[in-house]
Design an enzyme around this catalytic site. Structure first.
Site, short mmCIF file in Angstrom:
data_model
loop_
_atom_site.label_atom_id
_atom_site.label_comp_id
_atom_site.label_asym_id
_atom_site.label_seq_id
_atom_site.Cartn_x
_atom_site.Cartn_y
_atom_site.Cartn_z
N HIS A 142 0.64 -0.90 0.35
CA HIS A 142 -0.12 -0.04 0.02
C HIS A 142 0.99 0.25 -0.10
O HIS A 142 2.01 1.23 0.01
CB HIS A 142 -0.61 0.09 0.75
CG HIS A 142 -0.28 -0.10 3.16
ND1 HIS A 142 -0.40 -0.88 3.23
CD2 HIS A 142 0.50 0.67 3.31
CE1 HIS A 142 0.42 -0.59 4.21
NE2 HIS A 142 0.65 0.55 4.24
P1 TYD Z 1 -1.26 -2.86 6.98
O1 TYD Z 1 -0.47 -1.17 8.00
O2 TYD Z 1 -2.42 -2.63 6.30
O3 TYD Z 1 -0.74 -4.31 7.06
P2 TYD Z 1 0.94 -4.19 7.31
O4 TYD Z 1 1.51 -4.21 8.07
O5 TYD Z 1 0.76 -5.65 6.12
O6 TYD Z 1 1.15 -3.21 5.92
O7 TYD Z 1 -2.21 -3.20 8.51
C1 TYD Z 1 -2.76 -4.26 9.36
C2 TYD Z 1 -3.92 -4.08 10.43
O8 TYD Z 1 -3.20 -3.79 11.74
C3 TYD Z 1 -5.30 -3.31 9.80
O9 TYD Z 1 -6.03 -4.19 9.85
C4 TYD Z 1 -5.12 -1.89 9.92
C5 TYD Z 1 -4.15 -2.61 11.91
N1 TYD Z 1 -3.06 -1.35 12.06
C6 TYD Z 1 -3.63 -0.70 13.27
O10 TYD Z 1 -4.96 -0.57 13.47
N2 TYD Z 1 -2.75 0.45 13.88
C7 TYD Z 1 -1.48 0.64 13.02
O11 TYD Z 1 -0.85 1.52 12.78
C8 TYD Z 1 -1.58 -0.32 11.93
C9 TYD Z 1 -0.12 -0.15 11.07
C10 TYD Z 1 -2.51 -1.25 11.73
#
Ligand code: TYD
Length: 135
Positions: free
Chosen positions: A43
Site C-alpha cells: 500500500h
Molecule cells: P497494515 O498497515 O495494512 O498491514 P501491513 O503490516 O501488512 O502493512 O495493517 C494491518 C492491520 O493492522 C490493519 O487492519 C490496520 C491495523 N493497524 C493498526 O490498527 N494500527 C497501526 O498502526 C497499523 C500499522 C495497522
C-alpha cells in the site's frame, strides 16, 4: 536519498525525531512473526511518511514511485529506509527472526491508506499533470 546509515554507538543506535529520522515521529509499530511467502505492506499513504529499520534479522523492501521501483535489503539495525508519502511499499523475504521497526509521521488512520495499486498510479499521474499545468 532513501537510505540512512546511523552510527553504531557500541551495540546501540539512537534516532532523534526530525534529526536522524526526516519527520516528527508520532507512532511506532513493528512487524514480526511474519509467515513465509506472505508479503506485507502493499500500500501507499496519502500523507504519512514511514521509516523502516530491521532491528533484528532481515527483509526486502520494494519502494515504487509509480515510475520506477527500488529494492532494498534491510539486514542490520543501523540502516534506515525512508518511505515518503505517495510511495508504494512492499516488504517480503522476511527472515524467521525478523523484527521490522516502523516509525510513522502520524497516528493510525485508515483513510490515509491507498490500498489499490491502480488508484495509486492514478493519483501519482494526476499529481504529475497538475504539477505540469501549475508550473
Ligand atoms: P497494515 O498497515 O495494512 O498491514 P501491513 O503490516 O501488512 O502493512 O495493517 C494491518 C492491520 O493492522 C490493519 O487492519 C490496520 C491495523 N493497524 C493498526 O490498527 N494500527 C497501526 O498502526 C497499523 C500499522 C495497522
Amino acid at each position: 536519498m532513501n537510505i540512512y546509515k546511523h552510527e553504531d554507538l557500541g551495540g546501540k543506535v539512537s534516532l532523534d525525531s526530525g534529526v536522524d529520522v526526516p519527520f516528527d515521529i508520532k507512532r511506532v509499530f513493528y512487524i514480526y512473526g511474519t509467515k513465509p511467502g506472505i508479503p506485507r505492506g502493499q500500500h501507499s499513504h496519502h500523507k504519512i511518511k514511514q521509516y523502516l529499520v530491521a532491528i533484528k534479522g532481515s527483509c526486502k523492501v520494494t519502494l515504487d514511485n509509480g515510475k520506477e521501483k527500488t529494492v532494498h535489503v534491510l539486514d542490520n539495525p543501523y540502516t534506515g529506509l525512508f518511505q515518503d508519502a505517495l510511495i508504494w511499499g512492499e516488504m517480503c523475504d522476511f527472515s524467521d527472526d525478523c523484527v521490522l521497526l516502523v516509525l510513522a509521521s502520524d497516528h493510525y488512520d485508515e483513510s490515509d491508506y491507498i490500498r489499490d495499486y491502480d488508484d495509486f498510479l492514478n493519483i501519482v499521474l494526476w499529481n504529475t499533470w497538475t504539477e505540469i499545468i501549475w508550473f
